[in-house]
Design an enzyme around this catalytic site. Sequence first.
Site, PDB file in Angstrom:
ATOM      1  N   HIS A  71       1.715  -1.476   1.718  1.00  0.00           N
ATOM      2  CA  HIS A  71       2.293  -1.364   3.063  1.00  0.00           C
ATOM      3  C   HIS A  71       3.780  -1.057   3.013  1.00  0.00           C
ATOM      4  O   HIS A  71       4.523  -1.607   2.196  1.00  0.00           O
ATOM      5  CB  HIS A  71       2.019  -2.621   3.898  1.00  0.00           C
ATOM      6  CG  HIS A  71       2.678  -3.885   3.414  1.00  0.00           C
ATOM      7  ND1 HIS A  71       3.906  -4.302   3.870  1.00  0.00           N
ATOM      8  CD2 HIS A  71       2.266  -4.844   2.546  1.00  0.00           C
ATOM      9  CE1 HIS A  71       4.225  -5.459   3.306  1.00  0.00           C
ATOM     10  NE2 HIS A  71       3.251  -5.802   2.499  1.00  0.00           N
ATOM     11  N   ASP A 188       8.625  -6.653  -1.105  1.00  0.00           N
ATOM     12  CA  ASP A 188       7.333  -6.857  -0.449  1.00  0.00           C
ATOM     13  C   ASP A 188       7.295  -5.917   0.755  1.00  0.00           C
ATOM     14  O   ASP A 188       7.875  -6.206   1.784  1.00  0.00           O
ATOM     15  CB  ASP A 188       7.221  -8.317  -0.017  1.00  0.00           C
ATOM     16  CG  ASP A 188       6.014  -8.600   0.853  1.00  0.00           C
ATOM     17  OD1 ASP A 188       5.061  -7.795   0.836  1.00  0.00           O
ATOM     18  OD2 ASP A 188       6.035  -9.628   1.558  1.00  0.00           O
ATOM     19  N   GLU A 222       1.125  -4.579   8.128  1.00  0.00           N
ATOM     20  CA  GLU A 222       0.650  -5.665   7.273  1.00  0.00           C
ATOM     21  C   GLU A 222       1.385  -6.964   7.538  1.00  0.00           C
ATOM     22  O   GLU A 222       0.785  -8.038   7.557  1.00  0.00           O
ATOM     23  CB  GLU A 222       0.782  -5.265   5.799  1.00  0.00           C
ATOM     24  CG  GLU A 222       0.045  -6.192   4.827  1.00  0.00           C
ATOM     25  CD  GLU A 222       0.815  -7.436   4.428  1.00  0.00           C
ATOM     26  OE1 GLU A 222       0.207  -8.369   3.874  1.00  0.00           O
ATOM     27  OE2 GLU A 222       2.049  -7.498   4.678  1.00  0.00           O
ATOM     28  N   GLU A 223       2.690  -6.898   7.746  1.00  0.00           N
ATOM     29  CA  GLU A 223       3.478  -8.121   7.905  1.00  0.00           C
ATOM     30  C   GLU A 223       3.126  -8.889   9.182  1.00  0.00           C
ATOM     31  O   GLU A 223       3.496 -10.057   9.319  1.00  0.00           O
ATOM     32  CB  GLU A 223       4.977  -7.802   7.893  1.00  0.00           C
ATOM     33  CG  GLU A 223       5.507  -7.342   6.536  1.00  0.00           C
ATOM     34  CD  GLU A 223       5.497  -8.428   5.473  1.00  0.00           C
ATOM     35  OE1 GLU A 223       5.079  -9.563   5.764  1.00  0.00           O
ATOM     36  OE2 GLU A 223       5.902  -8.133   4.340  1.00  0.00           O
ATOM     37  N   ASP A 242       0.207  -5.495  -3.603  1.00  0.00           N
ATOM     38  CA  ASP A 242       1.227  -6.220  -2.862  1.00  0.00           C
ATOM     39  C   ASP A 242       1.925  -7.152  -3.829  1.00  0.00           C
ATOM     40  O   ASP A 242       1.491  -7.328  -4.972  1.00  0.00           O
ATOM     41  CB  ASP A 242       0.594  -6.984  -1.697  1.00  0.00           C
ATOM     42  CG  ASP A 242       1.536  -7.169  -0.518  1.00  0.00           C
ATOM     43  OD1 ASP A 242       2.754  -7.193  -0.751  1.00  0.00           O
ATOM     44  OD2 ASP A 242       1.052  -7.294   0.622  1.00  0.00           O
ATOM     45  N   HIS A 322       9.974 -13.039   1.025  1.00  0.00           N
ATOM     46  CA  HIS A 322      10.409 -13.137   2.415  1.00  0.00           C
ATOM     47  C   HIS A 322      11.814 -13.724   2.539  1.00  0.00           C
ATOM     48  O   HIS A 322      12.189 -14.266   3.571  1.00  0.00           O
ATOM     49  CB  HIS A 322       9.411 -13.926   3.262  1.00  0.00           C
ATOM     50  CG  HIS A 322       8.195 -13.128   3.615  1.00  0.00           C
ATOM     51  ND1 HIS A 322       7.353 -13.470   4.643  1.00  0.00           N
ATOM     52  CD2 HIS A 322       7.675 -11.991   3.082  1.00  0.00           C
ATOM     53  CE1 HIS A 322       6.375 -12.584   4.731  1.00  0.00           C
ATOM     54  NE2 HIS A 322       6.554 -11.680   3.783  1.00  0.00           N
TER      55      HIS A 322
END
Length: 351
Positions: A71, A188, A222-223, A242, A322
């Site tokens: 993604h 990510d 995706e997130e 991922d 994150h």
Amino acid sequence: MKKQINQEYVLRLLEQLLNTPSPSGFCSTIMKVIAKEAEALGYSISYTKKGGGLITVPGKQPNRVVGLSAHVDTLGAMVRAVKKNGFLRFTSVGGYMMGAVENEYCKVHTRDGRTYEGTILTIKPSVHVYPDAREFKREESVMEIRLDEPVKSDEDVKKLGIGVGDFISFDPRARFLDSGYIKSRHLDDKAGVAALFGLLELLKREQITPEYTLQLVISTYEEVGHGAAYLPQEIDELLAVDMGAMGDDLSCTERDVSICAKDSSGPYDYEMTSKLIELAKREKLDYAVDIYPQYGSDASAALRGGSNIRAALIGPGVHASHSMERTHQDAVWNTIALLTAYVTEAWGTNA
């Protein structure tokens, strides 16, 4: 296989991706980058209605289609309200700690194409002024954005064209170090996307035909949980690429390719996961097998969306996911090597 990877190409593309803003739902610019790269390698690209990309690579056995997903969308925010003093309230796009973005530089993207810089702060940003500046809880209600424009009121902000629903991207602060470490926001999953393109470049340059037809799925939501909830019906299995998480009782490091056996969606396909472990051992890759109970992927979304597929998950190990993330080039090379071994191997029920 690692010796055949065009490392310069992968790192160049990764840097370009990291520096292209793409919060979930605001991915049209980065998808143009993806399309340009695919076409430069000689692959055509089509699009889903949600703006994701589909790239097909014909295989020796077209009766089986293997999906590979990554993604391009990232964490970010949207303008929630324009405050009377000219500051902005925002709402999160994706799941992150407020402390992870406090004091970060950001950009506000207006719907008419303008971009403004700002800084994410709390409403009590100075210890010289507020006695509880250190202690009070960081949450959306106490966060705001200070615009780098001469604004003193909500009317001043509106004259700039900024309004509710405008997207906000975070400064990635990407650094590629001589030690091999790569530190940046949004590894990510832009490291995963770069790994997929490293695979595509290798297949094209070495004139390698994959065992089965490949369909690469580049997702854009995706997130927020529904990136690959839709898959083309011809895909029989999906290998999501991922990031691998680190910490607590996890064994993954920043130099490993992570093989996830289970995440919040449950166990991944036993045969696929076992085959990936076997190939990682055979290729003498640095790898780790871990379980991520707080994690979801494109494969999770596809399974929850009702896709009749087998699914597995791999990716480069990333520290501080994150937040201010870091990986190592070795993790990306290990991921590409495992992908290459997987797509050139005849195995499974249809082999």
